[in-house]
Design an enzyme around this catalytic site. Sequence first.
Site, PDB file in Angstrom:
ATOM      1  N   HIS A 210       0.834  -1.209   0.000  1.00  8.91           N
ATOM      2  CA  HIS A 210       0.000   0.000   0.000  1.00  8.91           C
ATOM      3  C   HIS A 210       0.869   1.260   0.000  1.00  8.91           C
ATOM      4  O   HIS A 210       0.693   2.148  -0.847  1.00  8.91           O
ATOM      5  CB  HIS A 210      -0.907  -0.011   1.228  1.00  8.91           C
ATOM      6  CG  HIS A 210      -1.747   1.217   1.392  1.00  8.91           C
ATOM      7  ND1 HIS A 210      -3.081   1.258   1.041  1.00  8.91           N
ATOM      8  CD2 HIS A 210      -1.455   2.459   1.873  1.00  8.91           C
ATOM      9  CE1 HIS A 210      -3.563   2.462   1.289  1.00  8.91           C
ATOM     10  NE2 HIS A 210      -2.593   3.218   1.793  1.00  8.91           N
ATOM     11  N   GLU A 211       1.794   1.332   0.942  1.00  9.40           N
ATOM     12  CA  GLU A 211       2.617   2.536   1.045  1.00  9.40           C
ATOM     13  C   GLU A 211       3.513   2.705  -0.175  1.00  9.40           C
ATOM     14  O   GLU A 211       3.772   3.835  -0.615  1.00  9.40           O
ATOM     15  CB  GLU A 211       3.448   2.507   2.335  1.00  9.40           C
ATOM     16  CG  GLU A 211       2.625   2.465   3.613  1.00  9.40           C
ATOM     17  CD  GLU A 211       1.610   3.599   3.715  1.00  9.40           C
ATOM     18  OE1 GLU A 211       1.833   4.662   3.105  1.00  9.40           O
ATOM     19  OE2 GLU A 211       0.598   3.428   4.411  1.00  9.40           O
TER      20      GLU A 211
ATOM     21  N   HIS B 255       1.725   4.508  -2.903  1.00 13.37           N
ATOM     22  CA  HIS B 255       1.823   5.961  -2.774  1.00 13.37           C
ATOM     23  C   HIS B 255       3.145   6.454  -3.358  1.00 13.37           C
ATOM     24  O   HIS B 255       3.185   7.449  -4.086  1.00 13.37           O
ATOM     25  CB  HIS B 255       1.755   6.370  -1.301  1.00 13.37           C
ATOM     26  CG  HIS B 255       0.380   6.394  -0.726  1.00 13.37           C
ATOM     27  ND1 HIS B 255      -0.664   7.080  -1.311  1.00 13.37           N
ATOM     28  CD2 HIS B 255      -0.132   5.831   0.404  1.00 13.37           C
ATOM     29  CE1 HIS B 255      -1.753   6.935  -0.564  1.00 13.37           C
ATOM     30  NE2 HIS B 255      -1.457   6.182   0.471  1.00 13.37           N
TER      31      HIS B 255
ATOM     32  N   GLU C 251      -5.455   7.952  -2.755  1.00 13.39           N
ATOM     33  CA  GLU C 251      -5.300   6.558  -2.342  1.00 13.39           C
ATOM     34  C   GLU C 251      -5.459   5.569  -3.503  1.00 13.39           C
ATOM     35  O   GLU C 251      -5.380   4.358  -3.291  1.00 13.39           O
ATOM     36  CB  GLU C 251      -6.321   6.213  -1.249  1.00 13.39           C
ATOM     37  CG  GLU C 251      -6.162   7.000   0.041  1.00 13.39           C
ATOM     38  CD  GLU C 251      -4.912   6.633   0.827  1.00 13.39           C
ATOM     39  OE1 GLU C 251      -4.348   5.540   0.589  1.00 13.39           O
ATOM     40  OE2 GLU C 251      -4.490   7.450   1.667  1.00 13.39           O
TER      41      GLU C 251
ATOM     42  N   HIS D 160      -5.106  10.685  11.964  1.00 16.08           N
ATOM     43  CA  HIS D 160      -5.447  11.014  10.585  1.00 16.08           C
ATOM     44  C   HIS D 160      -6.205  12.331  10.475  1.00 16.08           C
ATOM     45  O   HIS D 160      -5.955  13.124   9.569  1.00 16.08           O
ATOM     46  CB  HIS D 160      -6.311   9.897   9.961  1.00 16.08           C
ATOM     47  CG  HIS D 160      -5.524   8.795   9.350  1.00 16.08           C
ATOM     48  ND1 HIS D 160      -4.898   7.830  10.106  1.00 16.08           N
ATOM     49  CD2 HIS D 160      -5.263   8.484   8.056  1.00 16.08           C
ATOM     50  CE1 HIS D 160      -4.289   6.976   9.297  1.00 16.08           C
ATOM     51  NE2 HIS D 160      -4.490   7.354   8.051  1.00 16.08           N
ATOM     52  N   ILE D 161      -7.141  12.554  11.391  1.00 17.36           N
ATOM     53  CA  ILE D 161      -7.990  13.749  11.247  1.00 17.36           C
ATOM     54  C   ILE D 161      -7.624  14.882  12.194  1.00 17.36           C
ATOM     55  O   ILE D 161      -8.042  16.019  11.977  1.00 17.36           O
ATOM     56  CB  ILE D 161      -9.494  13.409  11.383  1.00 17.36           C
ATOM     57  CG1 ILE D 161      -9.863  13.020  12.808  1.00 17.36           C
ATOM     58  CG2 ILE D 161      -9.886  12.313  10.405  1.00 17.36           C
ATOM     59  CD1 ILE D 161     -11.357  12.923  13.049  1.00 17.36           C
ATOM     60  N   PHE D 162      -6.817  14.588  13.229  1.00 19.52           N
ATOM     61  CA  PHE D 162      -6.474  15.658  14.165  1.00 19.52           C
ATOM     62  C   PHE D 162      -5.007  16.083  14.097  1.00 19.52           C
ATOM     63  O   PHE D 162      -4.646  17.116  14.658  1.00 19.52           O
ATOM     64  CB  PHE D 162      -6.833  15.251  15.593  1.00 19.52           C
ATOM     65  CG  PHE D 162      -8.308  15.071  15.808  1.00 19.52           C
ATOM     66  CD1 PHE D 162      -9.186  16.118  15.575  1.00 19.52           C
ATOM     67  CD2 PHE D 162      -8.828  13.854  16.214  1.00 19.52           C
ATOM     68  CE1 PHE D 162     -10.558  15.961  15.756  1.00 19.52           C
ATOM     69  CE2 PHE D 162     -10.193  13.684  16.404  1.00 19.52           C
ATOM     70  CZ  PHE D 162     -11.064  14.740  16.167  1.00 19.52           C
ATOM     71  N   ALA D 163      -4.172  15.301  13.428  1.00 14.36           N
ATOM     72  CA  ALA D 163      -2.760  15.677  13.327  1.00 14.36           C
ATOM     73  C   ALA D 163      -2.217  15.460  11.925  1.00 14.36           C
ATOM     74  O   ALA D 163      -1.018  15.604  11.698  1.00 14.36           O
ATOM     75  CB  ALA D 163      -1.927  14.880  14.332  1.00 14.36           C
TER      76      ALA D 163
ATOM     77  N   TYR E 100      -6.287  14.420   6.835  1.00 15.84           N
ATOM     78  CA  TYR E 100      -7.512  13.715   6.451  1.00 15.84           C
ATOM     79  C   TYR E 100      -8.769  14.279   7.101  1.00 15.84           C
ATOM     80  O   TYR E 100      -9.821  13.632   7.054  1.00 15.84           O
ATOM     81  CB  TYR E 100      -7.392  12.224   6.786  1.00 15.84           C
ATOM     82  CG  TYR E 100      -6.561  11.442   5.805  1.00 15.84           C
ATOM     83  CD1 TYR E 100      -7.157  10.747   4.752  1.00 15.84           C
ATOM     84  CD2 TYR E 100      -5.182  11.409   5.906  1.00 15.84           C
ATOM     85  CE1 TYR E 100      -6.396  10.034   3.849  1.00 15.84           C
ATOM     86  CE2 TYR E 100      -4.409  10.699   5.002  1.00 15.84           C
ATOM     87  CZ  TYR E 100      -5.023  10.011   3.979  1.00 15.84           C
ATOM     88  OH  TYR E 100      -4.262   9.303   3.076  1.00 15.84           O
TER      89      TYR E 100
END
Length: 706
Positions: free
Chosen positions: A485-486, A489, A515, A617-620, A623
């Site tokens: 996966h990575e 990217h 993605e 993902h959403i706070f730091a 995303y």
Amino acid sequence: MDPNPNPNPNPLLGSFTFPPYDAVLPRHVVPGIRSLLAQLEVEVEELERSVVEEPVYEELVVRFERVWDRLKVVWGIVSHLVAVRDSEELRAAIEQVQPDKVRFELRLSQSKPIYIAFKTIRESPDWNTLTEARKRLVEGQLKMAILGGISLEDDKRKRFNEIKQELEKLALKFEGNILDAVKSYEKLLTNKNDVEGLPATALGLAAQMAVSKGHTNATAGNGPWVITLNPPSYRSVMQHSPNRPLREELYRAYVKRASFGDTNNTPIIEQILKLRYEMAKLLGYNNYAELSMETKMATVEQAEKLIEDLRVGAWNAAVQDMEDIKKYAESHGAEEVFDWNNWDINFWSERLRESRYGINEEELRPFFSLPKVIDGLFDLTKKLFDIDICPADGEAPVWHDDIKFFRVNNSLGSPIAYFYLDPYSRPSDKRGGAWMDEAIGRSHALSRDGTSIRLPVAHVVCNQTPPIGDKPSLMTFQEVVTIFHEFGHALQLILTKQDEGLVSGLRGIEWDAVEVASQFMENWCYQRDMLMRITKHYETGENLPEEICMKILSARTFRAGSELLRQLRFACIDLALHSKYIPGGSEAIYDIDQSISRKTHVIPLLPEDRFLCSFSHIFADTYAAGYYSYWWAEVMSADAFSAFDEVGLDNDKSVREMGIKFRDTILAVGGGRSPLEVFIDFRGRKPSVEPLLRSYRIFLVAEAVA
């Protein structure tokens, strides 16, 4: 590294081909960043003066890119190091200069002369003579300036800038709290009965951790053992330990990490959401989700519909999954079926999977050694994309002895890119998870000689089980999927052919399409020939038995509904917090999470579940109001992979031809063309959700992503 005839004593300020990761110390950060910002301020002022008259695209963009890119590369060095070689001194240094860095970014994005120059180019009679990539670049800069507050009046802009400063500081603190919370938890076990059932790999890792904590005589066989919340350690206990009290203790600690004491992220989350809401209002949006969608393909409504369609389709399958697990546990006399809870699911799920498919994840590890997996991955990329990946250790500085460095050559043997691989977990100073990031982007304007191309450089970072003793890193199958996966990217960065630096690689791509390449690469892990190529017993040289290979492939959809629902919880809570949650209102963030979990978890979450406190993902990360992107992109990635299936995966010639087409469309054009148009270039039509549904083996109403 190229020799530097005038070396700067601060490595952040010198000239380099590859970042000087080995030389940068915390003491370099404050003077280095401040000196750099002073230099860049002079360049911005000169640029602003030069574009007052009729701006020329080449001059404007090249000089703008030079400023923007230099800060991105240098700040990228220190932000990368704090993720992979964390220390209190480095964090403190970053915290000291982060306001200066944010202040400069705001100053650049809110520059009226630069904005007017881009706008003049957009409105000029020569607009239609520009390439599509250049048009996308200009329009992207205009959009980012608007989203960056350039249109706000003085008081509102001042408040906007204060919010941006505070959000950057909070994100850094959020991530640091998670790392500190995970490091603070240790479970010392001295009794062999407590580690019964744990596989040899887990015992070796726990003994290795015990040695690092001062238990110098610790061994895998006799202990003592130290269990942590780091994923390789935590997962082994949850999947394999019959010691239910131990599983419960670890589970409770895991779902509450970074939610109390000095590392409590709850007030940080509340403040982040409050500030994002206020920022969206300042810019004229109803909520932060609407603001976020300005840089994405989807609307809030489209994202919510996709997630809800998938949730509805997965629910019955997840209910059946849970019934199957409980029945299996009951048939084996498990008393916990009368008090079934979250810490029982993974343990009994693993037992059912072993029974149903005759495969044991831990017993498979010896077949998945990291060197063999990497060889197979590189062979696949050569077959699909006509590139060669060659070891290049020693050609670039690295931040740890674990790191491997590689050069990517085209079919003529010429270098086109480079990348670092940092595969192993290091709980003491490396954050969890797996990611790919850009160290240096491809650019024509920023080449050393002004005529060639500056080649891209990527980081591929994972947290898999490290080597133990004289054994190589022996991977779980999920760790194999993660590295594919990575690397997907990374392929979009290293195989870009886009020369416009501001839209090369992943730059300028709508976020819900980033993605596609990563998820596309995951699919190859489930192909028989590929699976056989990446497996061989690390000691005996035995090939993976055909029967076992087929069982691994058959197990792909085991608990697919449950796993999908688990991930959809994250997407649902992300959208809800950024579109429906009212800071200071009657409903708390954990009330919303509990409400959503009742639709995404077959059995309830614990009342004290604080997963949000570790939702980086959403706070730091990037995303926020975008976690749904994984499924938006998966519609496209599954459809893209189906193109290979249609030509015949055993037809090497057709697969190679399709691989080159994928390389020259999806991977090549960067942000220079809209993702939907790029997909149509590859597939000949808009994406269809059907291939994704077939892969999950669940039924939904199929609609194309428009």
